[in-house]
Design a protein around this motif. Sequence first.
Motif, PDB file in Angstrom:
ATOM      1  N   TYR A  21       0.857  -1.191   0.000  1.00 47.60           N
ATOM      2  CA  TYR A  21       0.000   0.000   0.000  1.00 47.60           C
ATOM      3  C   TYR A  21       0.887   1.233   0.000  1.00 47.60           C
ATOM      4  CZ  TYR A  21      -2.756   3.744   2.040  1.00 47.60           C
ATOM      5  OH  TYR A  21      -3.360   4.946   2.283  1.00 47.60           O
ATOM      6  N   THR A  23      -0.566   4.948  -0.875  1.00 43.61           N
ATOM      7  CA  THR A  23      -1.348   6.080  -0.394  1.00 43.61           C
ATOM      8  C   THR A  23      -2.774   5.984  -0.926  1.00 43.61           C
ATOM      9  OG1 THR A  23      -1.394   8.507  -0.253  1.00 43.61           O
ATOM     10  CG2 THR A  23      -0.717   7.562  -2.348  1.00 43.61           C
ATOM     11  N   HIS A  24      -3.625   6.850  -0.455  1.00 46.36           N
ATOM     12  CA  HIS A  24      -4.989   6.893  -0.976  1.00 46.36           C
ATOM     13  C   HIS A  24      -5.561   8.293  -0.807  1.00 46.36           C
ATOM     14  CE1 HIS A  24      -6.013   6.533   3.296  1.00 46.36           C
ATOM     15  NE2 HIS A  24      -7.182   7.070   2.973  1.00 46.36           N
ATOM     16  N   ASP A  25      -6.613   8.552  -1.577  1.00 48.53           N
ATOM     17  CA  ASP A  25      -7.408   9.760  -1.389  1.00 48.53           C
ATOM     18  C   ASP A  25      -8.874   9.352  -1.564  1.00 48.53           C
ATOM     19  OD1 ASP A  25      -7.912   9.641  -4.148  1.00 48.53           O
ATOM     20  OD2 ASP A  25      -6.474  11.213  -4.621  1.00 48.53           O
ATOM     21  N   GLN A  28      -8.918   7.386  -5.218  1.00 50.00           N
ATOM     22  CA  GLN A  28      -7.944   6.378  -5.643  1.00 50.00           C
ATOM     23  C   GLN A  28      -7.216   5.757  -4.467  1.00 50.00           C
ATOM     24  OE1 GLN A  28      -5.063   7.657  -8.476  1.00 50.00           O
ATOM     25  NE2 GLN A  28      -6.524   8.766  -9.734  1.00 50.00           N
ATOM     26  N   VAL A  29      -6.797   4.529  -4.669  1.00 48.31           N
ATOM     27  CA  VAL A  29      -5.874   3.845  -3.755  1.00 48.31           C
ATOM     28  C   VAL A  29      -4.664   3.445  -4.578  1.00 48.31           C
ATOM     29  CG1 VAL A  29      -5.509   1.840  -2.275  1.00 48.31           C
ATOM     30  CG2 VAL A  29      -7.733   2.978  -2.295  1.00 48.31           C
ATOM     31  N   GLN A  30      -3.479   3.818  -4.129  1.00 46.79           N
ATOM     32  CA  GLN A  30      -2.241   3.494  -4.833  1.00 46.79           C
ATOM     33  C   GLN A  30      -1.585   2.288  -4.159  1.00 46.79           C
ATOM     34  OE1 GLN A  30      -0.266   5.627  -7.146  1.00 46.79           O
ATOM     35  NE2 GLN A  30      -2.003   6.936  -7.561  1.00 46.79           N
TER      36      GLN A  30
END
Length: 51
Positions: A21, A23-25, A28-30
């Motif tokens: 994992y 990052t996320h906002d 989106q999830v990266q």
Amino acid sequence: MVSLRGGDSLFEVGQDLSVGYDTHDAEQVQIYLEESFTFHIATPEAVVALP
């Protein structure tokens, strides 16, 4: 440097695949993938000494 002659080295892919994992906002999830690999020198002629 890598010999292009063929047969001088072996490319081996590891059996350890990882998902991580980042990052996320709100939208989106990266995530990322990692896998190990290595080159094994099979013949001494494949090595070149650089001065």
